[in-house]
Design a protein around this motif. Structure first.
Motif, PDB file in Angstrom:
ATOM      1  N   UNK A  47      -9.600   1.773 -10.126  1.00  0.00           N
ATOM      2  CA  UNK A  47      -9.030   0.533  -9.878  1.00  0.00           C
ATOM      3  C   UNK A  47      -8.507   0.351  -8.629  1.00  0.00           C
ATOM      4  N   UNK A  48      -8.124   1.609  -7.691  1.00  0.00           N
ATOM      5  CA  UNK A  48      -7.594   1.583  -6.405  1.00  0.00           C
ATOM      6  C   UNK A  48      -8.673   0.757  -5.646  1.00  0.00           C
ATOM      7  N   UNK A  49     -10.030   1.084  -5.984  1.00  0.00           N
ATOM      8  CA  UNK A  49     -11.115   0.043  -5.332  1.00  0.00           C
ATOM      9  C   UNK A  49     -11.060  -1.238  -5.364  1.00  0.00           C
ATOM     10  N   UNK A  50     -10.444  -1.971  -6.390  1.00  0.00           N
ATOM     11  CA  UNK A  50     -10.165  -3.102  -6.430  1.00  0.00           C
ATOM     12  C   UNK A  50      -9.041  -4.000  -5.840  1.00  0.00           C
ATOM     13  N   UNK A  51      -8.194  -2.948  -5.235  1.00  0.00           N
ATOM     14  CA  UNK A  51      -7.166  -3.584  -4.598  1.00  0.00           C
ATOM     15  C   UNK A  51      -7.473  -4.632  -3.429  1.00  0.00           C
ATOM     16  N   UNK A  99       0.848  -1.224   0.153  1.00  0.00           N
ATOM     17  CA  UNK A  99       0.060   0.125  -0.030  1.00  0.00           C
ATOM     18  C   UNK A  99       0.775   1.339  -0.092  1.00  0.00           C
ATOM     19  N   UNK A 100       0.144   2.320  -0.123  1.00  0.00           N
ATOM     20  CA  UNK A 100       0.812   3.863  -0.142  1.00  0.00           C
ATOM     21  C   UNK A 100       1.823   3.591  -1.269  1.00  0.00           C
ATOM     22  N   UNK A 101       1.551   3.301  -2.391  1.00  0.00           N
ATOM     23  CA  UNK A 101       2.559   3.676  -3.609  1.00  0.00           C
ATOM     24  C   UNK A 101       2.371   4.917  -4.361  1.00  0.00           C
ATOM     25  N   UNK A 102       1.197   5.477  -4.109  1.00  0.00           N
ATOM     26  CA  UNK A 102       1.031   6.771  -4.790  1.00  0.00           C
ATOM     27  C   UNK A 102       0.891   7.978  -3.577  1.00  0.00           C
ATOM     28  N   UNK A 103       0.932   9.165  -4.085  1.00  0.00           N
ATOM     29  CA  UNK A 103       1.032  10.570  -3.306  1.00  0.00           C
ATOM     30  C   UNK A 103       2.361  11.001  -2.847  1.00  0.00           C
ATOM     31  N   UNK A 104       2.629  12.058  -2.270  1.00  0.00           N
ATOM     32  CA  UNK A 104       3.647  12.857  -2.077  1.00  0.00           C
ATOM     33  C   UNK A 104       4.758  12.784  -2.888  1.00  0.00           C
ATOM     34  N   UNK A 121      -3.748   5.623   1.045  1.00  0.00           N
ATOM     35  CA  UNK A 121      -3.502   6.516   0.109  1.00  0.00           C
ATOM     36  C   UNK A 121      -4.055   6.145  -1.163  1.00  0.00           C
ATOM     37  N   UNK A 122      -4.323   4.951  -1.427  1.00  0.00           N
ATOM     38  CA  UNK A 122      -4.996   4.423  -2.509  1.00  0.00           C
ATOM     39  C   UNK A 122      -6.660   4.652  -2.274  1.00  0.00           C
ATOM     40  N   UNK A 123      -6.684   5.878  -2.006  1.00  0.00           N
ATOM     41  CA  UNK A 123      -8.373   6.450  -1.755  1.00  0.00           C
ATOM     42  C   UNK A 123      -8.534   7.952  -2.301  1.00  0.00           C
ATOM     43  N   UNK A 165     -15.140  -4.622  -0.646  1.00  0.00           N
ATOM     44  CA  UNK A 165     -13.900  -3.771  -0.773  1.00  0.00           C
ATOM     45  C   UNK A 165     -13.974  -2.911  -1.713  1.00  0.00           C
ATOM     46  N   UNK A 166     -15.115  -3.166  -2.730  1.00  0.00           N
ATOM     47  CA  UNK A 166     -15.117  -2.086  -3.974  1.00  0.00           C
ATOM     48  C   UNK A 166     -15.789  -0.970  -3.764  1.00  0.00           C
ATOM     49  N   UNK A 167     -15.128  -0.062  -2.864  1.00  0.00           N
ATOM     50  CA  UNK A 167     -15.747   1.443  -2.528  1.00  0.00           C
ATOM     51  C   UNK A 167     -14.641   2.117  -2.006  1.00  0.00           C
ATOM     52  N   UNK A 168     -14.810   3.242  -1.833  1.00  0.00           N
ATOM     53  CA  UNK A 168     -14.203   4.093  -0.967  1.00  0.00           C
ATOM     54  C   UNK A 168     -14.281   3.765   0.419  1.00  0.00           C
ATOM     55  N   UNK A 169     -13.459   3.728   1.292  1.00  0.00           N
ATOM     56  CA  UNK A 169     -13.429   3.064   2.660  1.00  0.00           C
ATOM     57  C   UNK A 169     -14.387   3.778   3.664  1.00  0.00           C
TER      58      UNK A 169
END
Length: 515
Positions: free
Chosen positions: A343-347, A279-284, A313-315, A380-384
């Motif tokens: 796509x992040x919602x499928x992780x 997780x958290x492979x994007x942002x910053x 951060x995949x949100x 899991x297929x949504x925003x948390x």
């Protein structure tokens, strides 16, 4: 202290100034320390609290930032920065209506503040979406959202100038259709190691981008693979696949050059080497697009040897605050960001290796009866959501004290060593691996060595001087005794940051959420 002496006020001011120095150095944890010292000596100055809130926001500690801003406003109701920062803290806490109210006050005082206006518009967007979901019961909207990556039409990109000018490595695509002859996703027909290498060396390392058509197709293909995986992944190299090394990495946060160094130092993905990025492979970091596209290409090329857990951060709300959305729009388009977002919602949310080690981005459930079966059942297929197991897997943190405690972040909980021990015993597991926090040595074992935090973004945000680390699961070939590891099936390795072009973190952000 309500009545500080002149000496205390003078010393507090010096501590505040020292905190400001550390903010400029982007050492926000140290800045918090000095602002706290200032407040301990003189708690009558509004700016001390609002400055500490700024640093807390940079550390994702939304709850403490919100509390500090409220204190700042109580001391000085005209502290516009405190309202602004509290609005941002509320966004981090997913309290968009409260955020909007604070940001309205900011814009009344500073109507031309572009960053506040941007944050306000983002709040309005989230509120509109929430109203719409409630109005239609969520199902139609959710169904449409889940089809974003499947509704990509190849021909819609063919007239783009970037495709006409592109002279890099090529891919062949196939439009997938359903029984109604409607677009149902894209399949890449010739993904190869050669393409990946050329994409890295001839495109990304030369500061170029892929055509939008390529980006959309890569995301669409990867999304289909991820969507078909279970919420809890299970990997094995103890009883079967004994010649396969399983390597677990923590946050990489858009630090593309350090990601490349991981593969250079520890081996490329392949049939004998499985990677899990937690997780958290994007942002910053300012190469989040490059990291995400590389990871998705590796998923397509090696679907059984490359895995991704979802991070906080995949949100959407994090991507709006910490740079990925702005970077994606700058390098590609809003449409490409929307594809990434869906796509992040499928992780997947967690992974178990060899039935011994459970890996999630944040932390353990607060429910004392929770089992791994509960993870498998998450939709899991949504925003948390704001609370519950889904959120806790992404957001919670360990603490040294036993039991559960409040989270400085305001989402999830802090959990003690007894929580860890009981969860492992209840689920017949050996250790917990998680990420989510900078660890100066790259790896940190705690809770009687039953829990390890692994962080893989060295010199995080070009300022923290921390090392990165990786955990290799190699049954019978590990090395206990190093880095406080007591497990002979684990090999821990640490690494330092490598040089990269002089592009600062969040370089493409349009102010993000305004801080």
């Amino acid at each position: 202290m309500s009545n500080p002496t002149a000496d205390e006020s003078s010393q507090a001011l010096k501590f505040k100034d020292e905190g400001n120095v550390y903010v400029k150095k982007q050492d926000f944890a140290k800045a918090v320390e000095f602002y706290t010292k200032a407040i301990e000596l003189d708690a009558t100055v509004s700016i001390y609290f609002s400055n500490r809130a700024f640093a807390e926001l940079k550390l994702d500690n939304f709850q403490t930032a919100m509390t500090d801003c409220t204190s700042a406003i109580a001391l000085d109701p005209k502290n516009i920065k405190a309202y602004h920062r509290r609005g941002l803290a509320y966004v981090g806490l997913l309290e968009f209506r409260k955020a909007k109210k604070d940001l309205e006050l900011v814009l009344k005082g500073k109507p031309g503040d572009a960053t506040a206006k941007n944050a306000y518009n983002i709040c309005e967007k989230f509120i509109r979406e929430e109203r719409f979901r409630k109005a239609i019961g969520g199902s139609d909207d959710d169904a449409a959202r889940h089809k974003l990556c499947r509704s990509v039409v190849l021909s819609s990109f063919d007239s783009n100038a970037d495709l006409q000018k592109y002279d890099g490595p090529t891919l062949e695509f196939e439009q997938i259709t359903n029984e109604k002859d409607e677009a149902d996703g894209i399949r890449i027909k010739n993904m190869s190691q050669e393409f990946v290498s050329q994409m890295v060396n001839d495109v990304f390392l030369k500061g170029k981008t892929l055509p939008k058509k390529y980006a959309a197709c890569i995301v669409s293909h990867a999304e289909r693979l991820l969507r078909n995986e279970p919420t809890l992944i299970e990997l094995e190299n103890e009883k079967a696949n004994q010649d396969v090394k399983i390597s677990i990495c923590g946050d990489t946060h858009g630090q593309f050059y350090d990601v490349l160094n991981i593969f250079k130092k520890f081996g490329k993905v392949g049939p004998k080497h499985t990677y899990l990025f937690n997780g958290d492979f994007v942002d910053r970091g300012s190469w989040s697009c490059e990291v995400a596209l590389l990871f998705y290409c590796l998923k397509i090329l090696y679907p059984e040897n490359f895995y991704l857990n979802r991070g906080n951060h995949e949100t959407d709300n994090m991507n709006k605050m910490y740079g990925f959305e702005d970077e994606c729009k700058y390098k590609y388009s809003a449409r490409i960001f929307d594809l990434f977002s869906q796509s992040f919602e499928t992780l997947p949310l967690a992974t178990i290796v060899n039935g011994h080690y459970i890996i999630m981005h944040g932390g353990l459930p607060s429910d004392s009866t929770s089992t791994i079966e509960d993870i498998r059942k998450i939709d899991r297929f949504s925003q948390p959501p704001r609370e519950g197991l889904f959120m806790e897997l992404l957001w919670s943190d360990p603490q040294t004290a036993p039991g559960l405690g409040p989270s400085q972040r305001g989402l999830g909980f802090s959990f003690g060593p007894d929580i860890t021990a009981k969860y492992l015993e209840r689920n017949n597991l050996r250790k917990v691996f998680r990420s989510h926090e900078v660890r100066m040595g790259g790896i940190f074992f705690e809770h009687d060595q039953k829990l390890a935090t692994v962080f893989s973004a060295p010199n995080y945000c070009d300022s923290q001087n921390n090392k990165g680390a990786i955990i290799h699961v190699v049954p019978g070939k590990g090395k206990s005794g190093q880095y406080n590891n007591d497990d002979d099936d684990l090999l821990i390795e640490v690494f330092t940051a490598v040089e990269h072009p002089d592009i600062k973190p969040m370089a493409y952000s349009n102010g993000g959420m305004g801080f």
